[in-house]
Design a protein around this motif. Structure first.
Motif, PDB file in Angstrom:
ATOM      1  N   LEU A   1     -68.281  26.643 -86.190  1.00 24.04           N
ATOM      2  CA  LEU A   1     -68.621  27.560 -84.871  1.00 24.04           C
ATOM      3  C   LEU A   1     -70.417  27.074 -84.244  1.00 24.04           C
ATOM      4  N   PHE A   2     -70.389  27.661 -83.075  1.00 26.09           N
ATOM      5  CA  PHE A   2     -72.082  27.479 -82.875  1.00 26.09           C
ATOM      6  C   PHE A   2     -72.678  28.734 -83.186  1.00 26.09           C
ATOM      7  N   PRO A   3     -73.972  28.196 -83.710  1.00 20.63           N
ATOM      8  CA  PRO A   3     -74.872  28.995 -83.422  1.00 20.63           C
ATOM      9  C   PRO A   3     -74.834  30.192 -82.798  1.00 20.63           C
ATOM     10  N   ASP A   4     -74.912  30.117 -81.757  1.00 20.71           N
ATOM     11  CA  ASP A   4     -74.562  31.186 -80.407  1.00 20.71           C
ATOM     12  C   ASP A   4     -73.732  32.090 -81.375  1.00 20.71           C
ATOM     13  N   ALA A   5     -72.579  31.861 -82.134  1.00 24.19           N
ATOM     14  CA  ALA A   5     -71.409  32.509 -82.670  1.00 24.19           C
ATOM     15  C   ALA A   5     -71.784  34.200 -83.248  1.00 24.19           C
ATOM     16  N   ALA A   6     -73.225  33.508 -83.471  1.00 26.64           N
ATOM     17  CA  ALA A   6     -74.073  34.849 -84.504  1.00 26.64           C
ATOM     18  C   ALA A   6     -73.788  36.699 -83.672  1.00 26.64           C
ATOM     19  N   LYS A   7     -74.067  36.000 -82.797  1.00 24.77           N
ATOM     20  CA  LYS A   7     -73.737  37.233 -81.563  1.00 24.77           C
ATOM     21  C   LYS A   7     -72.698  37.921 -81.294  1.00 24.77           C
ATOM     22  N   ALA A   8     -71.732  37.419 -81.901  1.00 25.95           N
ATOM     23  CA  ALA A   8     -70.330  38.169 -81.509  1.00 25.95           C
ATOM     24  C   ALA A   8     -70.060  39.589 -82.244  1.00 25.95           C
ATOM     25  N   GLU A   9     -69.481  40.627 -81.737  1.00 22.63           N
ATOM     26  CA  GLU A   9     -69.476  42.184 -81.840  1.00 22.63           C
ATOM     27  C   GLU A   9     -68.166  42.151 -82.931  1.00 22.63           C
ATOM     28  N   VAL A  10     -68.896  43.066 -84.053  1.00 24.17           N
ATOM     29  CA  VAL A  10     -67.854  42.946 -85.362  1.00 24.17           C
ATOM     30  C   VAL A  10     -67.820  44.306 -85.928  1.00 24.17           C
ATOM     31  N   GLN A  11     -66.266  44.669 -85.593  1.00 21.18           N
ATOM     32  CA  GLN A  11     -66.202  45.865 -86.309  1.00 21.18           C
ATOM     33  C   GLN A  11     -64.644  45.819 -87.766  1.00 21.18           C
ATOM     34  N   THR A  12     -64.686  46.981 -87.700  1.00 22.38           N
ATOM     35  CA  THR A  12     -64.142  46.465 -89.177  1.00 22.38           C
ATOM     36  C   THR A  12     -63.510  48.408 -88.834  1.00 22.38           C
ATOM     37  N   THR A  13     -62.239  48.105 -89.052  1.00 23.97           N
ATOM     38  CA  THR A  13     -61.791  49.759 -88.986  1.00 23.97           C
ATOM     39  C   THR A  13     -60.354  49.379 -89.454  1.00 23.97           C
ATOM     40  N   GLY A  14     -59.850  50.597 -90.299  1.00 19.46           N
ATOM     41  CA  GLY A  14     -58.604  50.580 -91.316  1.00 19.46           C
ATOM     42  C   GLY A  14     -57.956  48.734 -91.805  1.00 19.46           C
ATOM     43  N   GLY A  15     -59.799  48.511 -92.317  1.00 14.88           N
ATOM     44  CA  GLY A  15     -58.917  47.488 -92.948  1.00 14.88           C
ATOM     45  C   GLY A  15     -58.177  46.487 -92.260  1.00 14.88           C
ATOM     46  N   LYS A  16     -58.731  46.037 -90.917  1.00 19.73           N
ATOM     47  CA  LYS A  16     -58.895  44.872 -90.250  1.00 19.73           C
ATOM     48  C   LYS A  16     -60.189  44.581 -89.252  1.00 19.73           C
ATOM     49  N   VAL A  17     -60.280  43.306 -89.539  1.00 18.02           N
ATOM     50  CA  VAL A  17     -61.658  42.888 -88.809  1.00 18.02           C
ATOM     51  C   VAL A  17     -61.202  42.544 -87.471  1.00 18.02           C
ATOM     52  N   VAL A  18     -61.703  42.944 -86.341  1.00 19.64           N
ATOM     53  CA  VAL A  18     -62.190  42.382 -85.012  1.00 19.64           C
ATOM     54  C   VAL A  18     -63.563  42.241 -84.801  1.00 19.64           C
ATOM     55  N   VAL A  19     -64.037  40.440 -84.429  1.00 14.74           N
ATOM     56  CA  VAL A  19     -64.520  40.303 -84.100  1.00 14.74           C
ATOM     57  C   VAL A  19     -64.622  39.504 -82.308  1.00 14.74           C
ATOM     58  N   ASP A  20     -65.173  40.028 -81.292  1.00 11.97           N
ATOM     59  CA  ASP A  20     -65.040  39.908 -79.732  1.00 11.97           C
ATOM     60  C   ASP A  20     -66.405  38.663 -79.635  1.00 11.97           C
ATOM     61  N   PHE A  21     -65.843  37.512 -79.517  1.00 12.13           N
ATOM     62  CA  PHE A  21     -66.521  37.007 -79.400  1.00 12.13           C
ATOM     63  C   PHE A  21     -66.911  36.049 -77.351  1.00 12.13           C
ATOM     64  N   ASP A  22     -66.856  37.542 -76.316  1.00  9.80           N
ATOM     65  CA  ASP A  22     -66.561  38.129 -75.095  1.00  9.80           C
ATOM     66  C   ASP A  22     -68.114  36.942 -74.489  1.00  9.80           C
ATOM     67  N   GLY A  23     -68.335  36.294 -73.908  1.00  9.86           N
ATOM     68  CA  GLY A  23     -69.042  35.852 -73.625  1.00  9.86           C
ATOM     69  C   GLY A  23     -70.298  35.209 -74.973  1.00  9.86           C
ATOM     70  N   VAL A  24     -69.690  35.193 -75.317  1.00 13.43           N
ATOM     71  CA  VAL A  24     -70.706  34.151 -77.059  1.00 13.43           C
ATOM     72  C   VAL A  24     -69.446  32.611 -76.358  1.00 13.43           C
ATOM     73  N   ASP A  25     -70.660  31.255 -76.651  1.00 15.03           N
ATOM     74  CA  ASP A  25     -71.233  29.688 -76.585  1.00 15.03           C
ATOM     75  C   ASP A  25     -69.885  29.883 -78.439  1.00 15.03           C
ATOM     76  N   LEU A  26     -69.054  29.235 -78.116  1.00 15.73           N
ATOM     77  CA  LEU A  26     -68.163  29.166 -79.738  1.00 15.73           C
ATOM     78  C   LEU A  26     -68.136  27.499 -79.901  1.00 15.73           C
ATOM     79  N   PHE A  27     -68.398  26.650 -79.056  1.00 20.02           N
ATOM     80  CA  PHE A  27     -68.168  25.194 -78.873  1.00 20.02           C
ATOM     81  C   PHE A  27     -69.068  24.558 -78.816  1.00 20.02           C
TER      82      PHE A  27
END
Length: 216
Positions: free
Chosen positions: A190-216
């Motif tokens: 991942l590119f360093p900008d990925a650290a801005k991703a929104e990360v949520q953990t709910t019911g044993g599931k992790v959701v990583v939202d990369f919306d608007g993040v420069d990944l590559f």
């Protein structure tokens, strides 16, 4: 590194067969990509393996050849056995014996074996930058890329000790974004900008939202 290879199917002793394919000079060597080598000492045999289903512990009894290895390989051997065995659904812990006797410590570098081995020990362990107090540390296992000279790509697991936090998932994403500590040997995913991703953990599931993040 973990490596998946095809071996002859057996309905019994599959975990035992897996270890046989990890021995230097054994049948697994012909299946390894260029640059890879087996870790268990040449001549190593599994005399017996007992899996306690109540404690999910595999007790592995090796022959004396298992003790003939270089000091610098000791930690790698422990990691290799632990990660290979705990990849089976029925095994969470590993105990090592030699010739019918439980090992209290490894025979060369004297790594203590007072407790069963598990993935809590980490693999390819390193400290995060600026981390110098083990009492405040917690592990996250990250995956980075590497490639052999003949273009075989594979993932390398790295257990990085970081500052303790309640949000482990977000911390893991942030560490992935930082990339490998030695970029000359491993490549980030991942590119360093990925650290801005929104990360949520709910019911044993992790959701990583990369919306608007420069990944590559």
């Amino acid at each position: 590194v973990p490596l998946a290879v095809k071996i002859p199917y057996q309905t019994a002793d599959f975990a035992k067969t897996t270890l046989r394919y990890m021995v230097k000079g054994g049948p697994g060597e012909d299946l390894l990509p260029s640059g890879f080598e087996a870790l268990l000492p040449e001549g190593t045999e599994v005399l017996s393996m007992d899996i306690d289903t109540s404690t999910r512990t595999a007790t592995i009894d090796f022959n004396q050849a298992f003790t003939q290895y270089a000091k610098e390989d000791e930690r790698r051997i422990l990691e290799a056995i632990t990660w290979a065995m705990t990849s089976f659904d029925s095994i969470d812990h590993v105990q090592l014996w030699v010739e019918g006797r439980a090992l209290k410590e490894m025979p060369v570098a004297r790594t203590p074996l007072t407790q069963p081995l598990s993935r809590k020990m980490g693999i390819n362990v390193e400290l995060s930058e600026g981390m110098n107090h083990f009492g405040r540390a917690m592990p996250v296992t990250l995956y980075f890329m590497n490639q052999t000279a003949d273009d075989f790509s594979y993932y390398v697991p790295v257990t990085r000790l970081i500052e303790r936090t309640d949000d482990v998932a977000a911390a893991a994403v942030a560490e992935l974004a930082k990339g490998p500590s030695n970029p000359n040997k491993l490549s980030g995913v991942l590119f360093p900008d990925a650290a801005k991703a929104e990360v949520q953990t709910t019911g044993g599931k992790v959701v990583v939202d990369f919306d608007g993040v420069d990944l590559f």
